[in-house]
Enzyme design. Structure first.
Site, PDB file in Angstrom:
ATOM      1  CB  ALA A   1     -33.361 -29.084 -32.870  1.00 18.73           C
ATOM      2  CE1 TYR A   2     -27.539 -33.281 -38.015  1.00 17.50           C
ATOM      3  CE2 TYR A   2     -29.421 -34.268 -39.130  1.00 17.50           C
ATOM      4  CZ  TYR A   2     -28.066 -34.019 -39.053  1.00 17.50           C
ATOM      5  OH  TYR A   2     -27.241 -34.501 -40.037  1.00 17.50           O
TER       6      TYR A   2
END
Length: 224
Positions: free
Chosen positions: A130-131
């Site tokens: 996600a990052y």
């Protein structure tokens, strides 16, 4: 005197940048999301502005940016924040700032990303995936924004004292770099109009920071 609006000013890079700009006689406007952080920015020599980029409108952020010569986006949801906040802060906050800059009269935009954010990642990597996705997508949006952008992708960040020397290139290979040196690099990019339109990785190295920016700004093919 240059006026710089810093989104994520209370973060580890942001606070170093506020202090550095104040020490050299520039004005730092620190966008922060908690009231107690406003006073902290003042202690560093900047001017704190209370605004939560996860809930602010384009118009509200544009008002906060008005009068600035440049925007530095160094905000991040941080460790343990979960995939949703990485999307709303690391990506959504950047997109909001990109939209708010033109109506505020700001064209210069420097974004702190991360080394390797475009690399493939296993789908079960959770927060890490996600990052990476949020940072990569934010960089892609910025490159097509029409702003005078510079994207900086540091390696592993440390709290070591500044060495004043870095390796800066479109691709440097893995390595670490101190947050102090990243703050100095941002300031050097602010001083170098030719750094606009470039996306660079950065790690510790042997070139003085300002020299590295000048040399890479002149390197054919250094821009993305």
């Amino acid at each position: 005197m240059t006026t710089v609006a810093i989104i994520g000013a209370h973060g580890k890079i942001g606070r170093r940048l506020v202090r550095l700009l104040a020490q050299r006689g520039d004005k730092a406007i620190g966008i922060v999301r908690r009231a107690d952080q406003v006073d902290f920015i003042a202690e560093l020599g900047g001017t704190g502005v209370l605004l939560d980029i996860e809930s602010a409108t384009v118009e509200e952020l544009a008002e906060a940016l008005t009068g600035a010569d440049a925007v530095v986006f160094t905000a991040g949801a941080g460790a343990g924040s979960g995939p949703l906040r990485k999307r709303t802060v690391d990506y959504g906050g950047s997109v909001l700032a990109q939209a708010a800059a033109p109506p505020a009269g700001v064209r210069r935009f420097i974004q702190i990303s991360g080394m390797g954010v475009d690399d493939p990642v296993a789908p079960d990597s959770g927060d890490w995936a996600a990052y990476l996705g949020a940072k990569s997508d934010a960089d892609r949006r910025l490159r097509s924004s029409g702003l005078q952008w510079t994207i900086l992708r540091p390696g592993t960040l440390t709290d070591a004292p500044s060495s004043g020397q870095i390796s800066l290139a479109k691709s440097t290979g893995p390595g670490s770099v101190s947050r102090d040196d990243v703050a100095e690099l941002i300031a050097a990019c602010l001083d170098a109009p030719a750094s606009a339109g470039n996306q660079w990785e950065v790690r510790e190295g042997s070139a003085p920071v300002a020299q590295a920016v000048t040399e890479q700004s002149r390197t054919p093919g250094s821009a993305s």
